[in-house]
Design an enzyme around this catalytic site. Structure first.
Site, PDB file in Angstrom:
ATOM      1  N   GLU A 250       0.882  -1.177   0.000  1.00  0.00           N
ATOM      2  CA  GLU A 250       0.000   0.000   0.000  1.00  0.00           C
ATOM      3  C   GLU A 250       0.908   1.211   0.000  1.00  0.00           C
ATOM      4  O   GLU A 250       1.682   1.411   0.934  1.00  0.00           O
ATOM      5  CB  GLU A 250      -0.909  -0.007   1.235  1.00  0.00           C
ATOM      6  CG  GLU A 250      -1.931  -1.132   1.231  1.00  0.00           C
ATOM      7  CD  GLU A 250      -2.835  -1.120   0.016  1.00  0.00           C
ATOM      8  OE1 GLU A 250      -3.067  -0.049  -0.560  1.00  0.00           O
ATOM      9  OE2 GLU A 250      -3.294  -2.213  -0.374  1.00  0.00           O
ATOM     10  N   CYS A 287      -1.924   8.535   4.115  1.00  0.00           N
ATOM     11  CA  CYS A 287      -1.876   8.147   2.703  1.00  0.00           C
ATOM     12  C   CYS A 287      -3.138   8.598   1.981  1.00  0.00           C
ATOM     13  O   CYS A 287      -3.164   8.637   0.757  1.00  0.00           O
ATOM     14  CB  CYS A 287      -1.711   6.641   2.586  1.00  0.00           C
ATOM     15  SG  CYS A 287      -2.885   5.760   3.589  1.00  0.00           S
TER      16      CYS A 287
END
Ligand code: NAP
Length: 496
Positions: A250, A287
């Site tokens: 990720e 993120c």
């Protein structure tokens, strides 16, 4: 051989935190991988109740040590007790959610495809599709979620629920906390009579111990949360092995927010305040932080978009972010701001900030330049955002297409069905794992429908998620049993 010493620091003051720790040696990394492979033999055959008991006990161990863990995490990361208590709650919630899934037997789900008489292609033998755990997982902790994406975070919880053992590479940004959390695990394992090698921690530089771990023949998968550059390097390591393995990374993401003219005109002040809060939250170290704001200017809408930009600039100027996680991240943020201006973005808000904490950064660019300059599309990790002015819906769609891959896209003002809104939704779904129609992308709920992972550069495996129930599927490999004997079918998907 002298082992490298690792020193952790207090994020607010830069003072050393605790005594230096020793980096894990190459031999110790190998031993951890081998112990994980040994532990995998029995754990992969464990039933749902045993997996649930371990995951629940780990959640309880975290909660029982909450006060000390949060105080330590706050010193080491500067994320603040409110955020860190919430994150610990989330981590315990994730562990228990995967415990429930294991208890319900989800890792052992079978798909029965009874025999059909006759020749092919219609006729076929009895077939059952079930899944087996992959094997020992090398897990790379995230910097910015010291609990929820770290030692006992979602990757570890979902891998254990799937029946995998885990070797965790601690993040250098919170080494002391990682050791403290890892220190809770042996007691839990011992009480349950489980092998110590089922969950272990290693520490040291990523290019050294991280690469050695991921390259070890006993390791069957990698799970990673971090930068696109780090993820790409480790994905190359996973692929270069004699036996390549899945690598679930990720990575970074710019999370475009497209604010349509109607909603900007109607609710500009409210949206500006919401966006500013989201961008500065946690010092922008998410993120899912909204890094690109797309406005569509037409002859009639340009003035209200300009007003919105003014409101947004003022709202962001009023935000006071806290210290960043590490000096390295702060340097990367300051350098990123510099590069963005050098690449042609017009700074609307740019102050260096204090030594302790950065000041928010806001810049503006037209869509043509954004599409032309790849540097403007790179994630700037920290409290920053770039406004992109498009002159039509078609150009806004080109902006999304240029982004290419993102964890999220947010569409504000697409409430009514129309050709334009359908095109926008299509454009958003083409590049993102999650498309939001209200609110802000920061905050990733742990649910059955969650999708945290999008096309490159936001993740290495866009058809998987690292958050939510489906995160467990990453660590299970399908196997079809054809004409299996009755004794095997009676195991109902339980590995033998
Ligand atoms: P990072 O620099 O990529 O570090 C993550 C881990 O990878 C660390 O353990 C690091 O080891 C290791 N590593 C980095 N480069 C490596 C290399 N070339 N070879 C081997 N190992 C390597 O990430 P970060 O700075 O901690 O985190 C910030 C980034 O993470 C941001 O881009 C952010 O968007 C992203 N992020 C993404 C998500 C998501 O869910 N998609 C969540 C949080 C953060 P060292 O100990 O040596 O540094």
């Amino acid at each position: 051989m002298t082992l490298k010493k690792l020193q952790s620091f207090k994020a607010r003051t830069g003072e050393p935190l605790g005594a230096p720790l020793l980096a894990t040696s190459a031999e110790q990394v190998d031993a951890a991988a081998i112990a994980a492979a040994d532990a995998f033999v029995s754990w992969s055959a464990s039933n749902g109740a045993t997996r649930a008991a371990l995951l629940s006990a780990l959640a309880k161990a975290l909660e029982d040590d909450r006060d000390d863990l949060v105080a330590l995490a706050d010193e080491e990361t500067a994320l603040g007790p409110i955020r860190l208590n919430g994150e610990l709650d989330r981590t315990a919630f994730q562990l228990r959610r995967f415990a429930d899934m294991a208890e319900r037997g989800e890792p052992f789900d079978v798909l029965n495809d009874p025999a059909v008489a006759g020749g092919p292609p219609v006729g076929h033998p009895a077939m059952v599709r079930q899944r087996v755990p992959l094997g020992p997982v090398a897990m790379f902790s995230a910097s910015n979620f010291p609990f929820a994406f770290s030692v006992l975070g979602g990757d570890t919880a979902s891998a254990l629920a799937a029946g995998c053992s885990v070797v965790i590479k601690a993040h250098s940004g919170h080494l002391v906390l990682s050791n403290r959390v890892a220190g809770l695990i042996p007691e839990v394992l011992k009480k349950m009579g489980l092998p110590a090698g089922l969950i272990s921690l290693i520490q040291g530089s990523g290019t050294d111990v991280g690469v050695r771990l991921l390259s070890h023949p006993a390791i069957a998968a990698g799970a990673f949360t971090g930068s696109t550059r780090g993820g790409a390097a480790l994905q190359a390591v996973a692929n270069a092995r004699p036996r390549p393995i899945p690598f679930y990374g990720e990575l970074g993401s710019v999370n475009p927010v497209v604010a349509l003219p109607g909603i900007v005109a109607a609710k500009g002040a409210e949206l500006a305040a919401t966006l500013a809060g989201s961008i500065a939250l946690g010092c922008g170290q998410f993120c899912t932080s909204p890094g690109v704001i797309v406005l569509i200017d037409s002859a009639t809408d340009k003035a209200s978009n300009d007003t919105f930009v003014e409101l947004f600039t003022t709202a962001l100027a009023g935000q006071k972010p806290h210290a960043m996680l590490t000096p390295g991240m702060r340097q990367a943020f300051d350098a990123g701001v510099h590069h963005m201006v050098a690449a042609g973005a017009q700074a609307l808000l740019q102050e260096v900030g204090t030594a302790e904490a950065p000041h928010p950064f806001l810049a503006q660019v037209d869509a043509v330049n954004f599409i032309a300059r790849a540097e403007l599309r790179e994630e700037l990790f920290g409290p920053a955002s770039l406004i992109v002015r498009a002159d039509s819906l078609a150009e806004a769609l080109e902006v999304l297409s240029a982004v290419g891959g993102s964890l999220t896209v947010t569409l504000w003002g697409a409430e009514q069905e129309s050709d334009d809104n359908r095109a926008l939704v299509r454009g958003a779904m083409n590049i993102a794992g999650r498309v939001l129609f209200s609110g802000v992308p920061t905050g990733v709920a742990v649910t059955a429908a969650q999708q945290h992972g999008g096309p490159w550069p936001s993740s290495t495996q866009p058809m998987t998620t690292s958050v939510g129930d489906a995160a467990m599927d990453r660590f299970l490999r399908p196997v079809c049993l054809q004409d299996a004997p009755a004794w095997l079918l009676a195991r109902q998907g339980q590995p033998c």
